[in-house]
Design a protein around this motif. Structure first.
Motif, PDB file in Angstrom:
ATOM      1  N   ALA A 225      93.094 100.901   4.390  1.00  0.00           N
ATOM      2  CA  ALA A 225      92.234 100.545   3.200  1.00  0.00           C
ATOM      3  C   ALA A 225      91.290 101.350   4.365  1.00  0.00           C
ATOM      4  N   LYS A 226      89.816 101.315   3.845  1.00  0.00           N
ATOM      5  CA  LYS A 226      89.462 102.608   4.899  1.00  0.00           C
ATOM      6  C   LYS A 226      88.085 101.859   4.401  1.00  0.00           C
ATOM      7  N   MET A 227      87.131 101.744   5.548  1.00  0.00           N
ATOM      8  CA  MET A 227      86.038 100.783   5.528  1.00  0.00           C
ATOM      9  C   MET A 227      85.006 101.885   6.467  1.00  0.00           C
ATOM     10  N   THR A 228      83.792 101.422   6.070  1.00  0.00           N
ATOM     11  CA  THR A 228      83.158 102.290   7.233  1.00  0.00           C
ATOM     12  C   THR A 228      81.427 101.496   6.955  1.00  0.00           C
ATOM     13  N   ASN A 229      80.485 101.231   7.845  1.00  0.00           N
ATOM     14  CA  ASN A 229      79.886  99.913   7.993  1.00  0.00           C
ATOM     15  C   ASN A 229      78.436 100.900   8.662  1.00  0.00           C
ATOM     16  N   GLU A 230      77.740 101.741   8.221  1.00  0.00           N
ATOM     17  CA  GLU A 230      77.127 103.010   8.079  1.00  0.00           C
ATOM     18  C   GLU A 230      75.636 101.907   8.530  1.00  0.00           C
ATOM     19  N   PRO A 231      75.246 102.199   9.635  1.00  0.00           N
ATOM     20  CA  PRO A 231      73.551 101.978   9.856  1.00  0.00           C
ATOM     21  C   PRO A 231      72.134 101.834   8.784  1.00  0.00           C
ATOM     22  N   PRO A 232      71.483 100.913   7.908  1.00  0.00           N
ATOM     23  CA  PRO A 232      71.608 100.869   6.977  1.00  0.00           C
ATOM     24  C   PRO A 232      70.119 101.418   7.135  1.00  0.00           C
ATOM     25  N   ALA A 233      69.811 102.660   5.729  1.00  0.00           N
ATOM     26  CA  ALA A 233      68.846 103.504   5.731  1.00  0.00           C
ATOM     27  C   ALA A 233      67.428 102.916   5.185  1.00  0.00           C
ATOM     28  N   GLY A 234      66.302 102.909   6.433  1.00  0.00           N
ATOM     29  CA  GLY A 234      65.076 102.183   6.409  1.00  0.00           C
ATOM     30  C   GLY A 234      65.239 101.156   6.005  1.00  0.00           C
ATOM     31  N   VAL A 235      64.240 100.217   6.481  1.00  0.00           N
ATOM     32  CA  VAL A 235      63.511  99.404   7.380  1.00  0.00           C
ATOM     33  C   VAL A 235      63.469  98.505   6.300  1.00  0.00           C
ATOM     34  N   LYS A 236      63.625  98.035   5.363  1.00  0.00           N
ATOM     35  CA  LYS A 236      64.509  97.028   4.254  1.00  0.00           C
ATOM     36  C   LYS A 236      65.251  97.282   4.886  1.00  0.00           C
ATOM     37  N   MET A 237      65.966  98.132   4.465  1.00  0.00           N
ATOM     38  CA  MET A 237      67.539  97.527   4.207  1.00  0.00           C
ATOM     39  C   MET A 237      68.565  97.086   5.813  1.00  0.00           C
ATOM     40  N   ASN A 238      67.696  97.782   6.599  1.00  0.00           N
ATOM     41  CA  ASN A 238      68.475  97.201   7.914  1.00  0.00           C
ATOM     42  C   ASN A 238      67.689  95.572   8.184  1.00  0.00           C
ATOM     43  N   LEU A 239      66.515  94.990   7.804  1.00  0.00           N
ATOM     44  CA  LEU A 239      66.324  93.887   7.167  1.00  0.00           C
ATOM     45  C   LEU A 239      67.291  93.091   6.941  1.00  0.00           C
ATOM     46  N   VAL A 240      67.561  93.314   5.562  1.00  0.00           N
ATOM     47  CA  VAL A 240      68.611  92.970   4.435  1.00  0.00           C
ATOM     48  C   VAL A 240      69.695  92.934   5.131  1.00  0.00           C
TER      49      VAL A 240
END
Length: 338
Positions: A225-240
């Protein structure tokens, strides 16, 4: 090929792209159109956001071309703006959800795993899944039966013993940074291939983390079961993303709830800004620093502690700890430190 009508602004490669486009029926006559009115086309080239000006192309091109053909036009005239234009195109055609990464769903991935099906985290810069796994282990009441080891020189045999012990007692074992133990990967592959579900405890789980590497066993990748947790793109998605990791109880437990929430938002906003600033290259930071969620978590802990410790809000202390130590400690360039 026809002669480039604007060599002072239109590169030879871009002009060749237009010549190639001119061979397609939809773009017939494009080279003549640019040669007859180079200044009108230069306005598109000089625009800060040329992807927004494509519908203002000289007639008849703005009405003649569909959205995808306008992308081809943008690739020729301003290839540096192609990626944001593609993202906007996908969002417009099939929906915004297809261009925003889904929330990290560890529970969903866990359901796809099993005693003989490992869980693999494909690491990306700035993302550390360890904290998520520890929280999930607590949620699943497996904290006392969870062990982890960071792989490296000489750690292979220790990791193997941990795996064998975990298989027998139904524990979870996490092997971090598999890309740093290239020589031990064939042994790991052999162990996983020899799994016998009749002999393995049903609660046993193997968690692996690795940066993308050609040395990681393909057979494990195919059967995991493969997963990746990329840092959110953009200020809004990062805050979310930052607020998604918080429960309501956490936001209400402070003795100074109003001050805590305001300062917490400022902290999350600051974290989102420094992460997003990296995408601007040397204009943002001279060196691409790896600010992680650990920096944010440490700053949040300090915020909690100091708000409880002092009657007033110690702004200068918090500013120094967060700005100069937690985040500023990563800065090595004096121009970035300003």
């Amino acid at each position: 090929a026809p002669k480039n009508p604007g060599p002072e602004w239109l590169t030879d490669q871009s002009w060749l792209d237009f010549v190639t486009l001119g061979e397609l029926p939809a773009f017939a006559g494009i080279c003549d159109a640019i040669a007859n009115a180079p200044d009108a086309w230069r306005e598109i080239y000089d625009a800060v956001a040329p992807e927004e000006k494509l519908h203002q192309l000289p007639e008849p091109w703005s009405e003649k071309l569909n959205s995808f053909e306008l992308l081809l036009m943008l690739k020729a005239i301003r290839p540096d703006k192609l990626i944001p234009a593609i993202i906007a195109f996908v969002a417009e055609e099939i929906g915004q959800k297809f261009v925003e990464p889904p929330p990290f769903d560890l529970a969903g991935s866990y359901k796809d795993s099993g005693p003989s099906i490992p869980l693999v985290f494909v690491l990306s810069p700035g993302a550390d899944p360890m904290e998520h796994v520890v929280e999930f282990a607590a949620e699943m009441q497996m904290s006392k039966k969870f062990t982890s080891i960071s792989l490296g020189q000489g750690q292979g045999p220790i990791a193997e013993r941990m795996m064998v012990a975990s298989m027998e007692r139904g524990a979870w074992v996490m092997l971090q940074n598999c890309h740093l133990a290239i020589s031990w990967m064939p042994r790991l592959e052999a162990i996983v291939e020899q799994y016998d579900e009749d002999l393995i405890h049903k609660d046993y789980r193997l968690w692996l983390t690795s940066m993308p590497s050609k040395h990681f066993p393909v057979s494990i990748l195919q059967n995991s079961a493969k997963m990746t947790n990329e840092p959110p793109a953009g200020v809004k998605m990062n805050l979310v993303g930052s607020y998604m990791a918080m429960a309501d109880d956490y936001l209400n437990k402070s003795s100074k709830p109003v001050e805590f929430r305001k300062l917490l938002f400022g902290l999350c906003f600051f974290h989102a800004l420094v992460q997003d600033r990296r995408k601007f290259g040397p204009i943002g930071f001279n060196i691409r620093y790896e600010f992680t969620t650990s920096d944010l978590k440490v700053s949040m802990l300090q915020l909690e502690n100091f708000l409880e410790k002092y009657e007033h809000v110690p702004y200068k202390v918090l500013e120094h700890l967060t700005g100069h130590i937690n985040y500023g400690g990563r800065i090595t360039d004096d121009w970035d430190r300003r």
